[in-house]
Design an enzyme around this catalytic site. Structure first.
Site, mmCIF file in Angstrom:
data_model
loop_
_atom_site.group_PDB
_atom_site.id
_atom_site.type_symbol
_atom_site.label_atom_id
_atom_site.label_comp_id
_atom_site.label_asym_id
_atom_site.label_seq_id
_atom_site.Cartn_x
_atom_site.Cartn_y
_atom_site.Cartn_z
ATOM 1 N N ARG A 258 -12.442 9.582 -1.463
ATOM 2 C CA ARG A 258 -12.948 8.400 -0.772
ATOM 3 C C ARG A 258 -14.229 8.742 -0.023
ATOM 4 O O ARG A 258 -14.279 9.721 0.712
ATOM 5 C CB ARG A 258 -11.899 7.855 0.216
ATOM 6 C CG ARG A 258 -10.605 7.420 -0.474
ATOM 7 C CD ARG A 258 -9.596 6.844 0.498
ATOM 8 N NE ARG A 258 -8.350 6.548 -0.191
ATOM 9 C CZ ARG A 258 -7.266 6.041 0.408
ATOM 10 N NH1 ARG A 258 -7.290 5.784 1.705
ATOM 11 N NH2 ARG A 258 -6.173 5.800 -0.292
ATOM 12 N N ARG A 273 -9.609 12.278 8.608
ATOM 13 C CA ARG A 273 -10.363 11.401 7.701
ATOM 14 C C ARG A 273 -11.307 12.258 6.873
ATOM 15 O O ARG A 273 -12.409 12.596 7.292
ATOM 16 C CB ARG A 273 -11.145 10.357 8.502
ATOM 17 C CG ARG A 273 -11.578 9.143 7.667
ATOM 18 C CD ARG A 273 -12.293 8.114 8.516
ATOM 19 N NE ARG A 273 -11.470 7.575 9.569
ATOM 20 C CZ ARG A 273 -10.591 6.586 9.425
ATOM 21 N NH1 ARG A 273 -10.419 6.040 8.233
ATOM 22 N NH2 ARG A 273 -9.883 6.158 10.456
ATOM 23 N N GLU A 347 -1.799 6.265 11.580
ATOM 24 C CA GLU A 347 -1.314 5.846 10.260
ATOM 25 C C GLU A 347 -1.214 7.019 9.287
ATOM 26 O O GLU A 347 -2.157 7.780 9.101
ATOM 27 C CB GLU A 347 -2.242 4.782 9.673
ATOM 28 C CG GLU A 347 -1.762 4.254 8.329
ATOM 29 C CD GLU A 347 -2.736 3.300 7.674
ATOM 30 O OE1 GLU A 347 -2.611 3.075 6.461
ATOM 31 O OE2 GLU A 347 -3.635 2.783 8.386
ATOM 32 N N SER A 350 1.319 3.456 4.221
ATOM 33 C CA SER A 350 1.023 2.028 4.184
ATOM 34 C C SER A 350 1.816 1.392 3.052
ATOM 35 O O SER A 350 1.626 1.736 1.883
ATOM 36 C CB SER A 350 -0.478 1.812 3.968
ATOM 37 O OG SER A 350 -0.786 0.451 3.867
ATOM 38 N N ARG A 388 -3.413 15.166 5.866
ATOM 39 C CA ARG A 388 -3.237 14.410 7.112
ATOM 40 C C ARG A 388 -1.882 14.680 7.752
ATOM 41 O O ARG A 388 -1.780 14.831 8.971
ATOM 42 C CB ARG A 388 -3.423 12.910 6.874
ATOM 43 C CG ARG A 388 -3.296 12.108 8.163
ATOM 44 C CD ARG A 388 -3.557 10.623 7.969
ATOM 45 N NE ARG A 388 -4.978 10.339 7.748
ATOM 46 C CZ ARG A 388 -5.500 9.104 7.808
ATOM 47 N NH1 ARG A 388 -4.705 8.077 8.098
ATOM 48 N NH2 ARG A 388 -6.781 8.907 7.590
#
Length: 423
Positions: A258, A273, A347, A350, A388
């Site tokens: 990403r 991130r 987070e 999801s 993460r």
């Protein structure tokens, strides 16, 4: 895409849905273009029918009448030649416009602009209270020689890293532990293509909105996936499944890429991130029945929570507000794991229901019990994403002497390693 007939009958519903999601959408342009297409189709069909009638009659006419009929056929042909390109252009325009119309949010999704308006549903576990000054995951990883951020940046740029030594083993362990858990629940393990065609990105709903976040190999017309969801939902593209074949449960493992184009300057330290990570994604393709879809959603959510409970990581579940819903999402729950250095639940998972949004784009259908062909429903949820999740593990399990105990659930997946100690 969305159901055009429903939009045609109730455009205000889609205007309101786009407003709630904070996604710009020109519903009026869709309505106007659709109306012009339907009107023009009638004209074209009438012209074709009349041209065919006249053409068939020419051979039966006398010379004078034949010349008049040929002239009439010429006029009809020219009328078609003038309208058919316009019709094709309008149909292409409508197809592009429909790609920008977001799916309708579920009525239970709370209206809001950002995650501050998400509604907490439940919590599990209590954040650890330290009797010493805890370190963050970056300091722990460096002291334990688990990662190298400096060389990652040197080789690939910012937000890249090397996982090394026990850091690499821990990364692999959380992935394998999670895959084994899902396999026991009947999910089919899948190692998926990480380079896909544009049709897969568009069909899964990541294009055209979101295109700037994808890495492109322009020479080959391929794109690096940001999640194995893209490859998994595209697996049955242009297929008609039987009712007996549903539901399909897939657990896809892949590296994910990403650009984080919309997150410049945010969370630049450490693992939170990054541009490349590994993830196991749960994807379900099922019958488009409300009760079935909701049951699958709750099951996916329960799987993610089970992973975190097994790792003994405190977390909470929140119902996402409308502003946090993406293009295709109807309903979303976010699972947030406690990260001591952030002093916050952040987070990590999801869970999303997308209804028929992806299956309409990808043309994934099934034949129901009555034999009617219908579009499938699709759902997805993160099972685990690393590195993460390593933030929560390293920071939660650290000790005063700089060592890190490892969750018991991971011991079978590590070669005799139960703790990490400074070198």
């Amino acid at each position: 895409m969305i159901d055009l007939r429903l939009l045609r009958e109730n455009p205000e519903l889609f205007r309101d849905g786009a407003r709630k999601k904070r996604i710009p959408a020109d519903v009026d342009a869709v309505v106007e273009t659709d109306a012009r297409i339907r009107s023009l189709k009638v004209e074209v069909e009438n012209l074709r029918s009349e041209r065919n009638r006249v053409s068939k009659s020419v051979g039966k006419l006398q010379s004078g009448e034949r010349e008049a009929a040929l002239e009439q056929a010429r006029v009809l042909r020219e009328g078609l030649e003038a309208r058919e390109p316009e019709l094709k252009e309008l149909e292409e325009r409508l197809a592009q416009l429909l790609l920008t119309i977001p799916n309708l949010p579920a009525p239970e999704a709370p209206e809001g602009a950002g995650d501050e308006q998400n509604v907490e549903i439940r919590r599990w576990g209590a954040p650890r209270r330290f009797d010493f000054e805890p370190k963050d995951h970056v300091d722990l990883a460096l002291a334990l020689d688990l990662a190298d951020f400096q060389r990652g940046s040197k080789v690939s740029g910012s937000r890249f890293y090397y996982l090394k030594n026990e850091g690499a083993l821990l990364h692999s362990a959380v992935l394998r532990f999670t895959m084994d858990l899902l396999y026991r629940k009947g999910f089919a393990p899948m190692v998926v293509p990480e380079l896909v065609r544009e049709e897969a990105m568009t069909g899964s709903g990541f294009f055209p909105i979101g295109r700037e976040d994808a890495y492109a190999l322009e020479k080959d017309g391929l794109f690096l996936v940001g999640t194995s969801e893209v490859s998994l939902v595209s697996y049955h593209m242009d297929e008609i499944l039987t009712h007996e074949e549903l539901p399909r449960h897939y657990a896809g493992v892949s590296s994910c890429f990403r650009r984080e184009a919309g997150a410049a300057g945010k969370d630049t330290r450490g693992f939170y991130r990054v541009h490349q990570f590994d993830k196991i994604e749960q994807v379900v393709i099922c019958a488009s029945e409300p009760e079935t879809v909701r049951a699958e959603h709750e099951a996916l959510l329960a799987n993610a929570e089970e992973v975190l409970r097994a790792l003994n990581l405190p977390h909470r579940v929140a119902l996402a507000c409308t502003g946090e819903l993406g293009m295709g999402q109807v309903l979303k729950h976010e699972v947030e794991t406690w990260m001591p250095s952030r002093q916050a639940y952040s987070e990590t998972h999801s869970c999303s229901t997308l209804g028929e949004f992806q299956s309409r784009r990808l043309n994934i259908r099934y034949r129901d019990a009555e034999g009617k062909v219908r579009f499938c429903a699709t759902l997805n949820n993160t099972a685990i994403a690393s590195p993460r999740i390593l933030i929560a593990i390293l920071e939660t399990y650290q000790e005063a002497d700089g060592s890190v105990r490892l969750p018991e659930a991971l011991h079978p997946y590590l070669p005799g390693i139960t703790e990490l100690r400074p070198k």
